[in-house]
Design an enzyme around this catalytic site. Structure first.
Site, PDB file in Angstrom:
ATOM      1  CG  ASN A  79      -1.646   1.233   1.282  1.00 45.75           C
ATOM      2  OD1 ASN A  79      -1.703   2.082   0.444  1.00 45.75           O
ATOM      3  ND2 ASN A  79      -2.375   1.529   2.886  1.00 45.75           N
ATOM      4  CD1 TRP A  80       3.685   1.087  -2.626  1.00 43.32           C
ATOM      5  CD2 TRP A  80       3.738   2.233  -4.755  1.00 43.32           C
ATOM      6  NE1 TRP A  80       4.781   0.478  -3.500  1.00 43.32           N
ATOM      7  CE2 TRP A  80       4.637   1.247  -4.574  1.00 43.32           C
ATOM      8  CE3 TRP A  80       3.781   3.136  -5.759  1.00 43.32           C
ATOM      9  CZ2 TRP A  80       5.349   0.835  -5.979  1.00 43.32           C
ATOM     10  CZ3 TRP A  80       4.459   2.916  -7.042  1.00 43.32           C
ATOM     11  CH2 TRP A  80       5.294   1.922  -6.925  1.00 43.32           C
ATOM     12  CE  LYS A  81      -0.397   3.640   4.487  1.00 40.02           C
ATOM     13  NZ  LYS A  81      -0.428   3.684   5.829  1.00 40.02           N
ATOM     14  CG  HIS A 136      -6.087   1.948   4.897  1.00 40.06           C
ATOM     15  ND1 HIS A 136      -5.760   3.027   5.622  1.00 40.06           N
ATOM     16  CD2 HIS A 136      -5.169   1.250   4.814  1.00 40.06           C
ATOM     17  CE1 HIS A 136      -4.502   2.807   6.233  1.00 40.06           C
ATOM     18  NE2 HIS A 136      -4.092   1.759   5.485  1.00 40.06           N
ATOM     19  CD  GLU A 164      -3.297   5.689   6.061  1.00 38.15           C
ATOM     20  OE1 GLU A 164      -3.072   5.854   5.020  1.00 38.15           O
ATOM     21  OE2 GLU A 164      -2.320   5.345   6.978  1.00 38.15           O
ATOM     22  CD  GLU A 206      -3.910  -2.253   7.039  1.00 34.83           C
ATOM     23  OE1 GLU A 206      -2.595  -2.512   6.698  1.00 34.83           O
ATOM     24  OE2 GLU A 206      -4.572  -1.461   6.738  1.00 34.83           O
ATOM     25  N   GLY A 230       1.690   2.835  10.737  1.00 31.25           N
ATOM     26  CA  GLY A 230       2.655   3.884  10.368  1.00 31.25           C
ATOM     27  C   GLY A 230       3.450   4.439  11.781  1.00 31.25           C
ATOM     28  CB  SER A 258       4.711  -1.038  11.908  1.00 33.53           C
ATOM     29  OG  SER A 258       4.336   0.068  12.096  1.00 33.53           O
ATOM     30  N   GLY A 313       2.774  -1.011   4.301  1.00 35.86           N
ATOM     31  CA  GLY A 313       2.821   0.460   3.849  1.00 35.86           C
ATOM     32  C   GLY A 313       4.238   0.964   3.506  1.00 35.86           C
ATOM     33  N   GLY A 314       4.716   1.715   4.803  1.00 40.27           N
ATOM     34  CA  GLY A 314       5.869   2.443   4.572  1.00 40.27           C
ATOM     35  C   GLY A 314       7.101   1.384   4.143  1.00 40.27           C
TER      36      GLY A 314
END
Ligand code: PGA
Length: 247
Positions: free
Chosen positions: A9-11, A91, A93, A163, A169, A208, A229-230
């Site tokens: 997930n590049w966001k 998600h 976010e 999640e 994050g 994470s 993600g990150g």
């Protein structure tokens, strides 16, 4: 047997240059399902570039309706037209920063399935909810809303991503036993509706995940892979995470 899946997930990160890096250098063993979720604009670059390889591309969001006067929105049909095969739904976010309600999340889940995108439904409790002992009931509630709209059978063509919001994050990954316990709970919850579907539905862990935590998490019996993600924007790190899946 559930095939493992690792998703990126590049966001709202990435660029054409990063897409080109992935196209040039990123490859994985064909028995693993790998899905990249770039920002919408980069969908076609990746789907066209990866056409010959077994790497799928998904979108991070879809509109709940198919077409019309909805300035700025992108439909699931358009995502399919650009070669995407998966859609993230719910998600945290989107829920927290963009106010997406359970009802809207359910509509987006259905929009994905109508268009032929496999929805990846994200669920997870906040830190406060965990402290209050409500983690399981919150997650069950988020899944139940979707079940009420689409029924258990359509979950045969969906993926769930657990999640925990406190792990997204933050660098604080859930412990493997903590994650496993929630994944087992999710599967038991689905079993109440249909045992076969529960057995076949993939439940990914997200929050994470990185190259040093992935292997232990993915080794747990009910963790069928990860949503990263990150640590997914750097192709070497992401490839390491993909290789952490034990067969
Ligand atoms: P993170 O994000 O790996 O950066 O915690 C995961 C996600 O939000 O899907």
């Amino acid at each position: 047997v559930r095939a493992p899946m690792v998703a990126a997930n590049w966001k709202m990160n990435g660029s054409r240059a990063i897409c080109r890096e992935f196209l040039q250098h990123f490859d994985v063993d064909g028995s693993l399902d790998v899905v990249l979720f770039p920002p919408f604009l980069y969908t076609s670059i990746l789907t066209e570039g990866f056409a010959e390889r077994s790497i799928s591309v998904g979108v991070q969001n879809v509109c709940n309706v198919s077409s019309g006067a909805y300035t700025g929105e992108i439909s699931a049909e358009m995502a399919v037209d650009s070669g995407a095969t998966y859609g993230l739904v719910g998600h945290s976010e989107r829920r927290n920063l963009f106010g997406e309600s359970d009802v809207l999340v359910a509509e987006k889940f259905m929009a994905c399935q109508r268009a032929g995108l496999t929805p990846v439904l994200c669920v997870g409790e906040s830190f406060e909810e965990r402290l209050e002992g409500r983690a399981e009931s919150v997650v069950a509630g988020q899944i139940d809303v979707i079940l009420k709209s689409v029924g258990i059978k359509t979950f045969a063509n969906a993926v769930i991503a657990y999640e925990p919001v406190w792990a997204i994050g933050t660098g604080e990954t859930a412990r493997p036993d903590q994650a496993q316990s929630m994944h087992a709970f999710i599967r038991a919850f689905l079993t109440k509706f249909d045992a076969t579907t529960a057995e076949n539905t993939r439940v990914l862990y997200g929050g994470s995940v990185n190259a040093s935590t992935a292997a232990e998490l993915f080794a747990e019996g009910d963790i069928d892979g990860g949503l990263v993600g990150g640590a997914s924007l750097e192709f070497k790190e992401f490839a390491k995470i993909c290789r952490s899946v034990s067969r």
